[in-house]
Motif scaffolding. Structure first.
Motif, mmCIF file in Angstrom:
data_model
loop_
_atom_site.group_PDB
_atom_site.id
_atom_site.type_symbol
_atom_site.label_atom_id
_atom_site.label_comp_id
_atom_site.label_asym_id
_atom_site.label_seq_id
_atom_site.Cartn_x
_atom_site.Cartn_y
_atom_site.Cartn_z
ATOM 1 N N UNK A 160 0.838 -1.321 -0.001
ATOM 2 C CA UNK A 160 -0.046 0.045 0.089
ATOM 3 C C UNK A 160 0.905 1.437 -0.019
ATOM 4 N N UNK A 161 0.484 2.331 -0.874
ATOM 5 C CA UNK A 161 1.254 3.505 -0.833
ATOM 6 C C UNK A 161 0.897 4.355 0.157
ATOM 7 N N UNK A 162 1.923 5.224 0.693
ATOM 8 C CA UNK A 162 1.470 6.393 1.628
ATOM 9 C C UNK A 162 0.866 7.318 0.830
ATOM 10 N N UNK A 163 -0.409 7.688 1.324
ATOM 11 C CA UNK A 163 -0.994 8.910 0.519
ATOM 12 C C UNK A 163 -0.284 10.151 0.460
ATOM 13 N N UNK B 275 1.921 10.049 -2.489
ATOM 14 C CA UNK B 275 1.208 10.177 -3.768
ATOM 15 C C UNK B 275 0.882 11.713 -3.908
ATOM 16 N N UNK C 253 -1.901 14.395 5.600
ATOM 17 C CA UNK C 253 -1.618 13.107 5.841
ATOM 18 C C UNK C 253 -0.386 12.704 6.723
ATOM 19 N N UNK D 16 -1.347 12.967 9.961
ATOM 20 C CA UNK D 16 -2.769 11.937 10.321
ATOM 21 C C UNK D 16 -3.867 13.007 10.663
ATOM 22 N N UNK E 117 -6.931 13.445 9.199
ATOM 23 C CA UNK E 117 -7.626 12.763 8.035
ATOM 24 C C UNK E 117 -8.735 13.729 7.737
ATOM 25 N N UNK F 173 -9.092 10.451 -9.825
ATOM 26 C CA UNK F 173 -8.290 9.821 -8.827
ATOM 27 C C UNK F 173 -9.035 10.608 -7.389
ATOM 28 N N UNK G 170 -10.757 8.821 -4.639
ATOM 29 C CA UNK G 170 -10.484 8.735 -3.024
ATOM 30 C C UNK G 170 -11.348 9.378 -1.941
ATOM 31 N N UNK H 284 -13.669 6.415 -1.357
ATOM 32 C CA UNK H 284 -13.242 5.530 -0.481
ATOM 33 C C UNK H 284 -13.054 6.109 1.142
ATOM 34 N N UNK H 285 -12.490 7.300 1.101
ATOM 35 C CA UNK H 285 -12.595 7.801 2.490
ATOM 36 C C UNK H 285 -13.843 7.927 3.232
ATOM 37 N N UNK I 89 -15.099 4.810 4.375
ATOM 38 C CA UNK I 89 -14.466 4.662 5.759
ATOM 39 C C UNK I 89 -14.881 5.138 6.631
ATOM 40 N N UNK I 90 -15.225 6.622 6.800
ATOM 41 C CA UNK I 90 -15.868 7.272 7.790
ATOM 42 C C UNK I 90 -17.247 6.642 7.981
#
Lengths: 519, 233
Positions: B5-8, B11, B155, B158, B160, B215, B219, B222-223, B226-227
């Motif tokens: 997994x790539x660190x955001x 990216x 990021x 942290x 978010x 993208x 993203x 996705x986020x 997750x929330x």
């Protein structure tokens, strides 16, 4: 240069099998490498770079035998990832110690190679990044590498300005809209099923990786008797949601060894021309596995209707309609593949971008191969071909229909004192954009397959004399149009009607003045 | 190259560098700028692993190759031929207002005001030394680089929610501004230029903006998912 990477896991029968397979598919524009472990990061990129490849086929031993991020590896080798063909030989497991399995493996690899060679490249608008793995809460600061999925786009020849809305009507995801007169595909809604590309009458919508040219190249290779000696054989079209189940079905049944999977985004995208072309190329039969529950467009019945039309056409040509068959993964029936009674003469793939021409080419090739009656005529609303006629009694020769035709099926010639409207049945897909544009309702469209029309070339369907201007000798308008205008003007305006019949638009204002006065 | 997994944040840093490089390449090639182009191109090249996971890699890779090729160094004459005023006007006007609203200059004021408002909202104002309009391609690209830098910092800390807000602003800016006209601009550059460098710039620009629109949307989805999961838990 095409690179074919064979997974090392395929060498369970001994490396001799892989060497033999490599030798079978090698060509001057192809390099074959065995990659010991596809799952090791960087291996695919290294092997592809060694091959100097700009196209790539990856042959794996099963769904679990995969590069961790094939697209990243392809990019690192400077290869367009949307053109990489992944072939799963899980249904043809080694050892390939019998004639059937080796021939089958060679055919499948050759088919994938032909498809990769025919890939025409992609543009930025063709890619949509998506995350195949959801974000992990514990790893919130990281993301999986997004996978680029192909989405269609229509750069040229789009007939939206002429009023065509075929793709929007066909799209099961309602992802197509218009801004002004330009088509717009909502990438987030698009499911990449390819149904819009099949519906487009001008062939302007491209879905890289699944263009008709790529699939035709694959079909031609799968049918090529020089590539492998497998008989009987036939391609079986399968939706990507069903491809794993099909491979299991083929691997489990001896009756299915001749079926060669051709993966498509969704079987709803299959066109009549592709189905017929598969038969014309020499397949003993063509199978279609309907989409599974995971496929959104499966509710539409377009594919079934097209299959039914193809079967009707084959029957009308005097050959077995069962050469095109719907196969059920749950049922044992119809899987038995037998050599066809009448063999088709393989014909070269059609490179024409116009869908109607491809369909017409396939019909004519089949008709020749099966000795179909020259007057074969199959009127059918499901047909991808149509014929247009003009009611000569009402047409005024305004040529609005010619302007509206997006495929060039209707053409015109204006000269030698006459206007001529011509029609080429091989270019008409029956989009019907011409009919509503006709101010006199003189257009008749007949959906169906008319072999005589398809083989007669461009023919004149309306002709009328064009009187010349008495001043400048330029054509004025077709006589039928002048008669129509005279009728509309009536008795009271007969003087004006006479002027209209004598002078062109430029000279009308000067009517009556001697030529010398304006020269 | 890694499939992990790539660190955001990384990216976002690569995207920032890409926007900054493109902005520099579209400004007049002064000597100091040329040095920065080379340095930045080498820096982005150092993040090859992250870059290769992104959609526009092939176009960006070609751009880096050309940008680092001494024989392809920018020169003022070719820049001016494309983006400067010639005898028949601008060959490839580098301004948003030339492509939006039918290209009527009446909309230039409106677009500039909108952009200045957006820039001010982030605490930015146009540098006088640049002497360019707010809708110049390099200014808009530099603004995207600024947003990506903010995202990377968020990021890294942290933060978010802040990162999500920045991504939303990136997406809005791409949808309302860059994404609406950069395709037409790039097409024009491709059609006019004979230089490999500017052809590569046009390809990379088009690919990077189109990819980032998709993208950032992916993203955000996705986020947000997750929330929602976190709230449900």
């Amino acid at each position: 240069m095409l690179g074919i990477l064979l997974s090392g896991r395929l060498s369970r029968g001994g490396s001799g099998d892989l060497d033999a397979l490599g030798a079978r598919v090698a060509a001057t524009d192809t390099r074959v490498r065995v990659v010991a472990d596809l799952s090791r990061t960087g291996e695919v990129a290294r092997a592809a770079t060694e091959c100097g490849a700009d196209r790539l086929v990856v042959v794996r031993a099963g769904p679990g035998d995969r590069a961790p991020s094939l697209q990243t590896e392809a990019r690192s080798a400077r290869i367009d990832p949307l053109g990489v063909v992944v072939l799963d030989l899980g249904d043809t497991p080694p050892p390939w110690d019998d004639a059937v399995s080796m021939e089958r493996a060679a055919l499948l690899v050759a088919g994938a190679a032909a498809k990769a060679r025919a890939f025409g490249g992609s543009r930025p608008e063709h890619a949509r990044p998506q995350f195949s793995v959801g974000m992990d809460r514990r790893a919130f600061l990281r993301m999986s590498a997004p996978e680029q999925r192909a989405v269609p786009s229509a750069p040229a020849r789009c007939a939206a300005q002429q009023g065509c809305r075929r793709c929007r009507e066909a799209c099961p995801a309602e992802a197509i809209s218009w801004y002004g007169e330009r088509m717009h595909i909502d990438k987030r809604r698009c499911t990449s099923c390819g149904v819009c590309a099949s519906a487009c009458p001008t062939g302007s919508i491209e879905l890289p990786g699944w263009t008709e040219a790529e699939m035709e190249a694959q079909l031609a290779s799968l049918a090529d008797r020089a590539v492998a000696d497998l008989s009987p054989r036939g391609p079986v079209f399968v939706c990507r949601s069903n491809v794993a189940a099909l491979r299991r079905r083929i691997a489990s049944g001896a009756d299915a060894a001749g079926w060669l999977p051709v993966e498509v985004p969704c079987v709803e995208m299959l066109t009549v021309s592709l189905l017929l072309r598969a038969v014309a190329l020499g397949a003993d039969a063509v199978g279609v596995v309907p989409c599974g529950t995971g496929c959104a467009p499966r509710q539409a019945s377009g594919a079934r209707e097209r299959i039914a039309l193809c079967r009707d056409l084959l029957a009308a040509m005097g050959t077995e309609a069962e050469r095109i068959v719907v196969l059920s993964l749950e049922s044992a029936s119809a899987w038995d593949l037998r050599p066809a009674a009448a063999g088709a003469v393989p014909s070269p793939a059609s490179a024409d971008p116009l869908p109607a021409r491809r369909a017409a080419g396939a019909v004519v090739a089949l008709a020749r191969a099966f000795g179909a009656p020259a007057r074969l005529d199959l009127p059918d609303p499901r047909s991808p071909l149509a014929t247009v006629s003009i009611d000569g009694a009402t047409c005024t020769g305004c040529l609005s229909c010619v302007d509206a035709c997006p495929t060039g099926a209707l053409g015109s010639h204006d000269g030698n004192g006459a206007v001529d409207v011509s029609f080429d049945a091989t270019a008409c897909g029956g989009c019907a954009l011409c009919a509503p544009r006709c101010p006199e309702s003189a257009i008749r469209i007949r959906q169906g397959i008319d072999l005589a029309a398809l083989t007669s070339g461009r023919t004149s369907i309306f002709r009328d004399l064009t009187p010349r201007c008495q001043r400048c000798q330029e054509p004025i308008a077709p006589e039928a149009m002048l008669r129509r205008v005279t009728a509309l003007l009536g008795e009271e305006e007969s003087g004006l009607a006479t002027t209209l019949g004598r002078y062109c638009g430029s000279c009308r204002l000067l009517a009556g003045a001697p030529p010398a006065a304006v020269s | 190259m890694s499939d992990a997994a790539l660190p955001l944040s990384e990216v976002a840093r690569v995207r920032e560098g890409t926007y900054r490089l493109l902005a520099l390449l579209l400004l007049p090639p002064e000597p100091a700028r040329r040095e920065r182009v080379a340095a930045l191109a080498r820096e982005i090249e150092g993040s090859e692993g992250v870059l290769a996971t992104l959609g526009p890699y092939l176009q960006l890779r070609r751009l880096l190759d050309v940008a680092l090729d001494p024989s392809e160094a920018q020169n003022l004459a070719s820049h001016d031929r494309l983006f400067g005023v010639g005898s028949d006007g601008l060959a490839c006007p580098p301004y948003e207002a030339s492509y939006i609203g039918g290209g009527f200059q009446a909309s230039a004021g409106h677009i500039s005001a909108q952009l200045e408002h957006t820039y001010r909202g982030e605490g930015l104002h146009l540098s006088r030394s640049l002497n360019e309009r707010p809708d110049h391609v390099a200014v808009e690209l530099e603004f995207m680089a600024f947003l990506c830098a903010n995202e990377a910092a968020a990021w890294q800390q942290a933060a978010h929610d802040r990162a999500l807000h920045v991504i939303a602003r990136e997406r809005a800016f791409l949808d309302l501004h860059l994404g609406c006209w950069i395709g037409a601009f790039a097409g024009r550059v491709r059609a006019v230029t004979t230089r490999r460098l500017y052809a590569a710039v046009a390809d990379a620009l088009d690919a990077a903006v189109q990819h980032d629109r998709d993208l950032t949307a992916a993203l955000m989805t996705q986020i947000e998912e997750l929330h929602r999961e976190q709230v449900t838990c």
